[in-house]
Write an enzyme that holds these catalytic residues in place. Sequence first.
Site, short mmCIF file in Angstrom:
data_model
loop_
_atom_site.label_atom_id
_atom_site.label_comp_id
_atom_site.label_asym_id
_atom_site.label_seq_id
_atom_site.Cartn_x
_atom_site.Cartn_y
_atom_site.Cartn_z
N TYR A 49 0.85 -1.19 0.00
CA TYR A 49 0.00 0.00 0.00
C TYR A 49 0.89 1.24 0.00
O TYR A 49 2.05 1.19 0.41
CB TYR A 49 -0.96 0.03 1.20
CG TYR A 49 -0.29 0.22 2.55
CD1 TYR A 49 -0.15 1.50 3.09
CD2 TYR A 49 0.18 -0.85 3.28
CE1 TYR A 49 0.46 1.70 4.32
CE2 TYR A 49 0.78 -0.67 4.52
CZ TYR A 49 0.92 0.60 5.03
OH TYR A 49 1.52 0.78 6.25
N ASP A 256 -2.48 5.02 16.46
CA ASP A 256 -2.24 4.44 15.13
C ASP A 256 -2.26 5.50 14.05
O ASP A 256 -2.43 5.19 12.87
CB ASP A 256 -3.23 3.32 14.80
CG ASP A 256 -2.78 2.49 13.59
OD1 ASP A 256 -1.56 2.23 13.46
OD2 ASP A 256 -3.62 2.13 12.75
#
Length: 304
Positions: A49, A256
């Site tokens: 990604y 995150d």
Amino acid sequence: MTEVTTDSWLEWKRDLADPQVMLPESSVDAHCHVFGPGAEFPFAPSRKYTPGDASKADLEKLHQHLGFDRRVIVQASCHGRDNSALLDALDHFGNSARGVVALGPDVSHEELMAMHERGVRGVRFNFVKRLVQSQPIGELQEVAEKIRDLGWHIVLYFEPQDLPELESSFSVLGVPLVIDHMGRPDVGKGVDSQEFAEFLRFIERTQAWVKISCPERLTKVGPFAVDDAEAIYEDVAPFARRVLDEFGNRALWGTDWPHPNLKSHMPDDAVMLNYLSQITESDRDLTQLLVDNPDALYWTGEIQ
């Protein structure tokens, strides 16, 4: 700000709400990333990604807004084993940051010592197959042997269906283990599922630390409850509370940020702080989660 995409992934939010949760002094974001900027720190050719840029300056601005005084920056798979962006961020933040790198058994003692001086305290191994190429399990043991005398730990990222196959290798490493995102439980099966019970037994056997982060990745119902405007990620919260009940002195939490490879929704990090109020029962619990536990693992070395 309108959400945009990079390679079909949602981009992180820059315009955040005002935080409603006051964080304790010296709070640690125990799981965050820096990506690029790609022009300065290129992404790995083998990546699965491509995130948008999320620089050390962006991270600093986020933490000032939310009230985090310290952070643990974790190497993500899109940068492969080139830790340049992470190490550059550690140099910028100084003693208020620690790092978790990605590396292989070919790393030298001199390289490890240099990274230790810059704030690295762990090595991450990603076993989520949709995010990385197959990773030789033997490298895990070789790296564990090299970092043991430094007092570092190994961070493990895996999905629950793969734990039975991997557990025997994880259990003999002889270094502290930290598990990302509660081992990614299938929250649709419920907190009393056999699968989650096996995960908790694994934590008990190995005395591993657990990050109770990333409800936005685990939720099945989305961020907001239908019948409670203040509740968020209500299907994930019971899992975090169970970990806190059983392993409260080895639990960690992180944003995150910048939430790579999300498609369903992109959380507002200020609103995400409300989740902490759902999973902790007191200011003391919050201080243990955000200050005492990460301090012991990453700064003082006083591991319980």
